[in-house]
Design an enzyme around this catalytic site. Structure first.
Site, PDB file in Angstrom:
ATOM      1  N   ASP A 108       0.883  -1.160   0.000  1.00  0.00           N
ATOM      2  CA  ASP A 108       0.000   0.000   0.000  1.00  0.00           C
ATOM      3  C   ASP A 108       0.925   1.215   0.000  1.00  0.00           C
ATOM      4  O   ASP A 108       2.114   1.118   0.324  1.00  0.00           O
ATOM      5  CB  ASP A 108      -0.971   0.001   1.181  1.00  0.00           C
ATOM      6  CG  ASP A 108      -2.160   0.930   0.898  1.00  0.00           C
ATOM      7  OD1 ASP A 108      -2.065   1.756  -0.035  1.00  0.00           O
ATOM      8  OD2 ASP A 108      -3.185   0.842   1.601  1.00  0.00           O
TER       9      ASP A 108
HETATM   10  C1  BGC Z   1      -4.940   3.383  -0.229  1.00  0.00           C
HETATM   11  C2  BGC Z   1      -4.991   2.383  -1.355  1.00  0.00           C
HETATM   12  C3  BGC Z   1      -4.790   3.093  -2.665  1.00  0.00           C
HETATM   13  C4  BGC Z   1      -3.453   3.798  -2.631  1.00  0.00           C
HETATM   14  C5  BGC Z   1      -3.108   4.553  -3.910  1.00  0.00           C
HETATM   15  C6  BGC Z   1      -3.690   4.254  -0.290  1.00  0.00           C
HETATM   16  O1  BGC Z   1      -3.808   5.332   0.569  1.00  0.00           O
HETATM   17  O2  BGC Z   1      -5.014   2.727   1.013  1.00  0.00           O
HETATM   18  O3  BGC Z   1      -6.212   1.690  -1.335  1.00  0.00           O
HETATM   19  O4  BGC Z   1      -4.868   2.202  -3.729  1.00  0.00           O
HETATM   20  O5  BGC Z   1      -3.473   4.735  -1.584  1.00  0.00           O
HETATM   21  O6  BGC Z   1      -3.889   5.676  -4.065  1.00  0.00           O
END
Ligand code: BGC
Length: 724
Positions: free
Chosen positions: A233
């Protein structure tokens, strides 16, 4: 391309080039290796459609005129359809647009279990039941990947809250992990053949999920045979050595110091300084590159044979509308006051800010720059046309008082500082905002109540917004914001036949007025066709068939995680409710709910009877159970029922839930039609996780098979003897 060719490619890559492939060189992409024809790997959010494009190194919207996208029903809406074919259609749509926009991986779907109704990201997920999640995620992933685009099933695993999501340490029993939190991911990998998995921010048993050996190398690769890419993540990596060794392939983050990412220069330095066994480190790096090249090869990124994707055509739009329609849940319809008869309504009053609000742009990374979004008000107006006067009164005012992204406000985009835990703790809204909201509410409420007195029908459309259903913040309680309880209560006094419609992504506390309302309709963030779909249900153009994918408890205090004081926890959170998540708890411990899991009404009536079951040997030489029953539509209009089969162990050797969902089918029937339905329950349907042998097992004995309309409405039962 054969495995050999991939190995040859790896042999030609320099260490620098390999490092470039395993970490972000932009907020959403890695570096390619032009001289060898390896393109950068481009990702994009997310679960409700393809997100707008950002500048490569800042969270600034580029402001393109060509990155508008289809806004799809959120995953909870999709799960509420209980329709696997629609999950497939939705996946196809998402994949095609992602590919059309030049993406290689779409950061979706999100499938974390709704452990508490307060979780801010519940709307991005598929509810509380691992079986329902598994059944829906498989066709969704397959649909996405039919377009030479990888899915990225997230967030692996136990990311069930937003409070302190970056560092909270989850303690969960092995059994609950296996039975509740992992099955959706396992189905996505084993059956859906997902090519991407995103590690969760949180820790599990003390280790960050993005570099958790047991999860990534053990369960995901060795047990489930995952061959795709594990992505962190954004900002979920905290240690170079662990990221190197423990199964992470691609590090992504929210900052633009790309060379300083853990798997960038620090990794090279670690090797050069001899802090890690050089040979072992290089082998691990090769392994990561191998996974990435394998997926690139599968997506035809290396051979010029790739599908082009593109925008969706008319048929896709129809599928999207159908998903929105089938997601609407009719919760109450006393005296059959719905559907409304448009011919009898000359003046219709629509009250409520959600009638007129577009939700696509909110929620965090699930935001969408929608091609369009039909609001409920627009949908109603479009459906009724010129013969009915539609009057709109907002009734309440939304001053953004609950929105963490608005109230912290340091950056243009909340994600830029999303790693700063301080800024992610709910901030009280400024006093003047709250005061302003109160004052405006007074005026709006009076105005709406006055108008309600001389309308032929009144529809209220309220609920939540992405101030509450949002990434980065959990709700404090289940109450409706913006003083809506008062407005609804007073509206119902003036007009007891007011139709109450809620648009939201998670359950809300309705106890202030639930007993007084006759017609209650629940719609999720249902995508760009959501408003028209809702209007079609209200006016009977579509017979509702949505069913809740999660229990609606009376209030948050009834949720076991909250009752135990283990939501949201602090440094750590202990999942003391164990396997008793959602209906497994309410049902087993007889806790009254507002609406049970699986619940949903129709404008017609279905009778399901005659359940019969037979144990059979299936092709895999293990036992399965064939269940049949008859279903009739005894009403006067066509409709769809969701038949649910729950299994209960009569003499459990370990503590088990009173019953568990193990099969379901959505069945369309004409008025008066009867059909025999047969469903198969595999051996898995009778399994539980045995913590002593660390494996799933089945105990011989008697099991009840319950045919049900929801967890609180069993319509027929049969029993089988299961021998091993
Ligand atoms: C989120 C993800 C997301 C990623 C990219 C993170 O803050 O938890 O679900 O895909 O950002 O934007």
């Amino acid at each position: 391309m054969t495995k050999d060719k991939i190995e040859k490619l790896i042999a030609q890559l320099t260490l620098q080039e390999k490092i470039g492939m395993i970490h972000g060189n932009g907020l959403f992409e890695t570096k390619g290796v032009e001289r060898l024809g390896i393109p950068p790997f481009r990702t994009s959010d997310g679960p409700r459609g393809v997100r707008k494009d950002f500048e490569n190194d800042t969270w600034k919207d580029i402001g393109l005129s060509y990155d508008y996208a289809s806004y799809l029903p959120c995953n909870t809406a999709l799960a509420a359809t209980w329709n696997r074919a629609l999950a497939h259609e939705t996946g196809k749509l998402l994949g095609r647009e992602a590919r059309g926009r030049g993406k290689d991986m779409i950061l979706a779907p999100g499938i974390n279990i709704m452990r508490s109704p307060l979780c801010g990201r519940s709307f991005e997920y598929m509810g509380e039941d691992p079986y329902l999640v598994s059944e829906m995620v498989v066709p969704l992933v397959q649909g996405i990947e039919e377009n030479d685009v990888s899915s990225c099933v997230k967030h692996f695993v136990a990311n069930n809250q937003e409070t302190r999501r970056i560092d909270v340490d989850v303690e969960v029993s092995e059994r609950a992990l296996r039975e509740i939190y992992l099955p959706g991911f396992e189905a996505a990998v084993r059956r859906g053949k997902a090519k991407g998995i995103m590690g969760a921010y949180n820790k599990l048993g003390g280790t960050h999920c993005c570099h958790h050996d047991g999860l990534l190398n053990g369960i995901l690769r060795r047990e489930w045979g995952f061959e795709g890419i594990t992505v962190s993540d954004w900002g979920g990596v905290h240690d170079t050595m662990e990221a190197l060794m423990n199964g992470l392939d691609m590090e992504m983050s929210v900052t633009s110091d790309f060379d300083d990412y853990y798997m960038a220069d620090p990794l090279i330095r670690m090797i050069e300084d001899g802090k890690v066994d050089r040979k072992a480190a290089l082998a691990k790096i090769d392994e990561k590159v191998r996974h990435i090249l394998h997926v690139m090869n599968e997506l035809h990124m290396l051979d010029g044979e790739r599908s082009a994707g593109g925008y969706n055509d008319y048929n896709d739009k129809a599928a999207l509308r159908q998903t929105a329609r089938e997601s609407v849940v009719l919760l109450k319809n006393d005296g059959n006051i719905l559907p409304l008869d448009r011919k009898k309504i000359r003046k219709l009053l629509v009250v409520g800010e959600n009638a007129n609000r577009q939700h696509a742009p909110g929620g965090g990374s699930a935001e969408i720059k929608a091609l369009y979004e039909i609001t409920p008000l627009l949908g109603i107006q479009m459906l009724l046309g010129g013969n009915t006067e539609v009057v709109y009164k907002p009734g309440y005012h939304n001053e953004d008082v609950g929105n963490i992204w608005a109230n912290t406000g340091d950056s243009e985009n909340g994600q830029a500082d999303s790693l700063n835990q301080e800024s992610r703790t709910a901030q009280a809204a400024p006093e003047e905002k709250i005061k302003r909201q109160r004052e405006i509410n007074e005026t709006y409420r009076k105005d709406a109540l006055e108008a309600a007195e001389n309308a032929d029908a009144v529809i209220f459309v309220g609920g939540l917004t992405h101030d509450y259903d949002t990434e980065g913040q959990d709700r404090a309680d289940m109450r409706l914001p913006y003083d809506q309880d008062r407005l609804i209560t007073e509206l119902l006094k003036v007009r007891p036949d007011t139709i109450v419609t809620l648009v939201a992504g998670s359950p809300v506390d309705m106890s202030a007025w639930l007993a007084d309302v006759s017609a209650l309709v629940y719609s999720w963030y249902a995508g760009m066709e959501g408003g028209i779909a809702l209007a079609e249900v209200l006016f009977g153009e579509y017979n509702p068939s949505g069913h809740l994918p999660e229990t609606f408890p009376v209030c948050e205090k009834d949720c076991p995680a909250v009752a135990l004081g283990e939501f949201p926890g602090s440094d750590s959170v202990s999942y003391g409710e164990d396997i008793f998540v959602g209906y497994r708890y309410y049902d087993t411990y007889d806790v009254a709910t507002a609406f049970p899991f699986g619940y949903g009404l129709s404008y017609t009536d279905f009778v399901m009877t005659g359940i019969r079951a037979e144990v059979i040997e299936d092709t895999a030489q293990s036992k399965g159970v064939k269940v049949s029953f008859d279903i009739s539509n005894i009403g006067s209009r066509a409709g769809a029922a969701v038949a649910q089969i729950y299994v209960a162990d009569k003499c459990p050797k370990v503590k088990k839930a009173a019953k568990e969902l193990k099969a379901f089918e959505k069945i369309y029937l004409e008025a008066g039609e009867t059909r025999e339905v047969t469903l198969m329950l595999e051996r898995e349907a009778f399994m539980y996780y045995d913590e002593t042998s660390h494996s799933f097992k089945v105990d011989a004995g008697s099991y009840m098979l319950m045919l049900a309309k929801n967890t609180e409405e069993i319509v027929d039962v049969t029993e089988i003897e299961f021998e091993i």
